[in-house]
Design an enzyme around this catalytic site. Structure first.
Site, PDB file in Angstrom:
ATOM      1  N   PRO A 152       0.786  -1.194   0.038  1.00 13.22           N
ATOM      2  CA  PRO A 152      -0.085  -0.156   0.071  1.00 13.22           C
ATOM      3  C   PRO A 152       0.764   1.252   0.129  1.00 13.22           C
ATOM      4  O   PRO A 152       0.850   2.124   0.818  1.00 13.22           O
ATOM      5  CB  PRO A 152      -1.034  -0.152   1.366  1.00 13.22           C
ATOM      6  CG  PRO A 152       0.304  -0.969   2.114  1.00 13.22           C
ATOM      7  CD  PRO A 152       0.789  -2.132   1.118  1.00 13.22           C
ATOM      8  N   CYS A 153       1.488   1.791  -1.094  1.00  9.20           N
ATOM      9  CA  CYS A 153       2.058   2.977  -1.131  1.00  9.20           C
ATOM     10  C   CYS A 153       1.351   4.086  -1.371  1.00  9.20           C
ATOM     11  O   CYS A 153       1.753   5.068  -0.846  1.00  9.20           O
ATOM     12  CB  CYS A 153       2.964   2.774  -2.786  1.00  9.20           C
ATOM     13  SG  CYS A 153       2.018   2.641  -3.974  1.00  9.20           S
ATOM     14  N   HIS A 154      -0.127   3.666  -1.444  1.00  5.06           N
ATOM     15  CA  HIS A 154      -0.977   4.979  -1.480  1.00  5.06           C
ATOM     16  C   HIS A 154      -1.323   5.649  -0.012  1.00  5.06           C
ATOM     17  O   HIS A 154      -1.552   6.718   0.379  1.00  5.06           O
ATOM     18  CB  HIS A 154      -2.314   4.740  -1.903  1.00  5.06           C
ATOM     19  CG  HIS A 154      -2.955   3.521  -1.023  1.00  5.06           C
ATOM     20  ND1 HIS A 154      -2.754   2.195  -1.442  1.00  5.06           N
ATOM     21  CD2 HIS A 154      -3.766   3.553  -0.095  1.00  5.06           C
ATOM     22  CE1 HIS A 154      -3.376   1.423  -0.712  1.00  5.06           C
ATOM     23  NE2 HIS A 154      -4.266   2.272   0.196  1.00  5.06           N
TER      24      HIS A 154
END
Length: 169
Positions: free
Chosen positions: A127-129
Site C-alpha cells: 500500500p504505497c498509497h
C-alpha cells in the site's frame, strides 16, 4: 512464462501479472512508470491471478484489509526493503516518507524511499498509497491523486478529505 490479464476495478482497469514465483505486477491504466512487457508474457489466467482478482474485489467491497498472495516484485535490494515495509502500514493508516525511511533503518534516505515507493510494482497490495508528505499532504501516486484519495477514503483514513484539500492549496 508470465501470465497477465486486465481486471476491472473502481479505479479503472488494472493489469495484473504473475509467474511461477508469484504476483509480479499490478498496473493502473495510465501508469507514471509503465512496466516493460517481456516477450514471454501471455494473456492467460492462473491461480495467482484468480486469487488476486478475488482479493482485490473483496478489498474494493470493503471486506478485505490484508492481502494473502504470493508476492514476487522485482527490484533492487533497497527497493524490496521499502516495498516490504509498505506491507507493515496498517489498513487506514498513513505515514510520512520520513517514517517509512525510519522503518527501514535509514531515516536520512527519504528521497530514495520516495523514489522506491514510486516504483512499487504492486500498488494497493503493497500500500504505497498510505505514504503521504511530512506536512500531511497527498503526494505523487502512480495511479493519480484522485485514485490515492479514493483508496484512502475507502479505507477510512482519518484525514483523507483533509489530505486532499491540502494538496489543492
Amino acid at each position: 512464462m508470465t501470465n497477465y490479464r486486465i481486471i476491472p476495478s473502481p479505479v479503472g482497469p488494472l493489469l495484473v501479472a504473475a509467474d511461477g514465483a508469484g504476483l509480479r505486477l499490478i498496473e493502473f491504466q495510465n501508469p507514471r512508470h509503465p512496466f516493460k512487457r517481456e516477450p514471454d508474457w501471455r494473456e492467460a489466467d492462473d491461480e495467482v491471478l484468480q486469487r488476486t482478482r478475488t482479493q482485490l474485489d473483496e478489498y474494493f467491497a470493503g471486506r478485505r484489509r490484508q492481502f494473502e498472495l504470493p508476492l514476487a516484485p522485482r527490484g533492487t535490494d533497497f527497493q524490496r526493503r521499502v516495498w516490504s515495509a509498505l506491507a507493515g502500514i496498517g489498513y487506514g493508516e498513513t505515514i510520512s516518507y520520513l517514517q517509512l525511511a525510519t522503518r527501514i533503518g535509514n531515516p536520512t534516505a527519504t528521497r530514495a524511499v520516495g523514489a522506491a515507493n514510486g516504483r512499487n510494482p504492486l500498488p494497493i497490495v503493497l500500500p504505497c498509497h498510505r505514504v503521504i508528505g511530512a506536512n500531511g499532504s497527498l503526494t505523487g501516486f502512480g495511479g493519480g491523486l484522485p485514485t490515492k484519495q479514493f483508496l484512502l477514503q475507502l479505507e477510512g483514513a482519518a484525514a483523507a478529505d483533509d489530505l486532499f484539500s491540502k494538496q489543492a492549496s
